[in-house]
Design a protein around this motif. Structure first.
Motif, PDB file in Angstrom:
ATOM      1  N   LEU A 121       0.803  -1.222   0.000  1.00  0.00           N
ATOM      2  CA  LEU A 121       0.000   0.000   0.000  1.00  0.00           C
ATOM      3  C   LEU A 121       0.838   1.275   0.000  1.00  0.00           C
ATOM      4  O   LEU A 121       0.317   2.362  -0.236  1.00  0.00           O
ATOM      5  N   ASN A 122       2.122   1.161   0.248  1.00  0.00           N
ATOM      6  CA  ASN A 122       2.996   2.343   0.209  1.00  0.00           C
ATOM      7  C   ASN A 122       3.489   2.632  -1.206  1.00  0.00           C
ATOM      8  O   ASN A 122       4.249   3.586  -1.409  1.00  0.00           O
ATOM      9  N   GLY A 123       3.052   1.862  -2.208  1.00  0.00           N
ATOM     10  CA  GLY A 123       3.554   2.016  -3.558  1.00  0.00           C
ATOM     11  C   GLY A 123       2.735   2.942  -4.436  1.00  0.00           C
ATOM     12  O   GLY A 123       1.596   3.300  -4.118  1.00  0.00           O
ATOM     13  N   PHE A 124       3.308   3.315  -5.557  1.00  0.00           N
ATOM     14  CA  PHE A 124       2.723   4.256  -6.517  1.00  0.00           C
ATOM     15  C   PHE A 124       1.349   3.803  -7.009  1.00  0.00           C
ATOM     16  O   PHE A 124       0.350   4.505  -6.850  1.00  0.00           O
ATOM     17  N   VAL A 125       1.284   2.625  -7.597  1.00  0.00           N
ATOM     18  CA  VAL A 125       0.013   2.133  -8.137  1.00  0.00           C
ATOM     19  C   VAL A 125      -0.968   1.818  -7.018  1.00  0.00           C
ATOM     20  O   VAL A 125      -2.177   2.054  -7.136  1.00  0.00           O
ATOM     21  N   ALA A 126      -0.470   1.298  -5.904  1.00  0.00           N
ATOM     22  CA  ALA A 126      -1.347   0.855  -4.820  1.00  0.00           C
ATOM     23  C   ALA A 126      -2.170   1.993  -4.231  1.00  0.00           C
ATOM     24  O   ALA A 126      -3.363   1.818  -3.932  1.00  0.00           O
ATOM     25  N   VAL A 127      -1.581   3.164  -4.050  1.00  0.00           N
ATOM     26  CA  VAL A 127      -2.326   4.282  -3.464  1.00  0.00           C
ATOM     27  C   VAL A 127      -3.447   4.725  -4.401  1.00  0.00           C
ATOM     28  O   VAL A 127      -4.580   4.961  -3.973  1.00  0.00           O
ATOM     29  N   HIS A 128      -3.152   4.821  -5.686  1.00  0.00           N
ATOM     30  CA  HIS A 128      -4.198   5.174  -6.649  1.00  0.00           C
ATOM     31  C   HIS A 128      -5.300   4.109  -6.670  1.00  0.00           C
ATOM     32  O   HIS A 128      -6.492   4.434  -6.788  1.00  0.00           O
ATOM     33  N   THR A 129      -4.899   2.852  -6.545  1.00  0.00           N
ATOM     34  CA  THR A 129      -5.873   1.754  -6.533  1.00  0.00           C
ATOM     35  C   THR A 129      -6.753   1.846  -5.293  1.00  0.00           C
ATOM     36  O   THR A 129      -7.971   1.655  -5.356  1.00  0.00           O
ATOM     37  N   ALA A 130      -6.143   2.141  -4.157  1.00  0.00           N
ATOM     38  CA  ALA A 130      -6.912   2.297  -2.920  1.00  0.00           C
ATOM     39  C   ALA A 130      -7.963   3.385  -3.068  1.00  0.00           C
ATOM     40  O   ALA A 130      -9.125   3.219  -2.663  1.00  0.00           O
TER      41      ALA A 130
END
Length: 355
Positions: free
Chosen positions: A9-18
């Protein structure tokens, strides 16, 4: 309210996905590998309002390959597997294969034991379909579809000799993404899991670096993940700065990727989808930034490079997004100008660049 587990969740794509899931009424549980990373996530301005509302939870799973995901998986309705450590600078074939393949297998084996999990979306890569061993200048007119697979096998990758020139690392990366995809479907069948497994095959992904907080510096952005650092170097690396090599001249918006991951879970798809906005090169990005921000150009913030030399404009391969458009309803209408404006505005707001 359904809950999705998002790895890394600390990653680039993960935050946008969240944010995509949260905006559609889901709650989010995310994994990170350390307490320091958890603390960072909890302070991100983009997620903070949802954290304060109790809609975002962060769980520490220290090791992707050997970790225990049972707490993270407990009671969730779906999994977006976005985490996959990558290092294109050094390492061995096992350093690339194991986090991608064994990490995927471990997560999905444990998810198979959780009855509430109904769908899994896997962050793969266009590299699992395209053949990067052939220079893009020799692939003009080639159209990749979801039926294409990167040609190297595990055995082929094992035999590669690392000449520390980045070529072997790129081939290892492509092979690891392909094997991780195949492993996900094999694990689902072997375990008899009730969940679906679909995957997103994206090329270079660009957009605002929402995984960095309000105090991020230019130095931090310059040393971040490839998507963030190479884009930063292209639009704020200094007039005499060196532009990254445009070896893989196809891009997509991080917003399209987040939407694809969400839709795969929403529709419980077992398919793979190419996500693609069009061709690009970093010289184009610099040219666009100078046009949109003449004051930053005058201040020497934006690289000059060679404005007349845009490699992607000479032709390259394309990715067929018909399947994603038809089955997921995604419209690939993000423009380079729109994306560059979002990114530069954020960089300026952070104070990482100024006129």
């Amino acid at each position: 309210m359904p809950t999705v587990l998002i790895t890394g969740l600390n990653g680039f794509v993960a935050v946008h996905t969240a944010l995509k899931f949260l905006s559609n009424g889901w709650s989010v549980r995310g994994t990170v590998r350390s307490q320091a990373k958890a603390d960072k996530v909890k302070q991100l301005p983009s997620l903070l309002p949802y954290i304060q509302q109790g809609k975002v939870e962060v769980v520490i799973v220290a090791d992707l390959v050997e970790g225990d995901f049972s707490q993270a998986l407990d009671g969730v309705d779906a999994v977006a597997h976005v985490a996959s450590p990558i290092n294109l600078a050094d390492g061995t074939w096992a350093d690339y294969r194991d986090p991608a393949v064994k990490g995927t297998v471990r997560l999905l084996e444990q998810a198979a034991k959780v009855p509430s999990v109904k769908a899994v979306a896997q962050m793969s890569s266009w590299a699992a379909a395209a053949d990067i061993s052939v220079p893009f200048t020799e692939q003009i007119g080639k159209v990749y579809t979801e039926n294409d697979w990167f040609p190297l096998t595990d055995e082929d990758a094992e035999k590669l000799v690392d000449n520390h020139d980045g070529v072997t690392q790129a081939l290892w990366y492509c092979t690891s993404k392909k094997l991780a995809e195949l492993a996900a479907h094999e694990t689902r069948k072997r375990t008899g899991a009730a969940y679906s497994v679909g995957s997103v095959l994206a090329p270079m992904i660009f957009g605002p670096a929402l995984h960095y907080g309000p105090k991020a510096t230019g130095e931090e952005l310059n040393k971040a993940d490839a998507s963030t650092s190479w884009l930063y170097q292209s639009v704020a690396g200094g007039r005499d700065g060196t532009l990254p090599p445009s070896s893989f001249p196809s891009w997509t918006s991080v917003e399209s990727v987040a939407e694809a991951l969400y839709k795969i879970i929403e529709k419980r798809s077992n398919e793979r989808y190419l996500i693609y906005e069009g061709p690009f090169d970093y010289q184009q990005f610099a040219n666009i930034a100078r046009k949109l921000y003449p004051e930053l150009d005058k201040a020497g913030v934006i690289p000059l490079g060679n404005p007349e030399d845009c490699p992607s404009e000479k032709g390259t391969y394309t990715l067929d997004t018909t399947k994603a458009e038809r089955e997921l309803g995604i419209k690939f209408d993000h423009t380079k100008e729109e994306m560059i404006k979002q990114v530069v505005d954020q960089i300026v707001a952070l104070g990482a660049a100024s006129a």
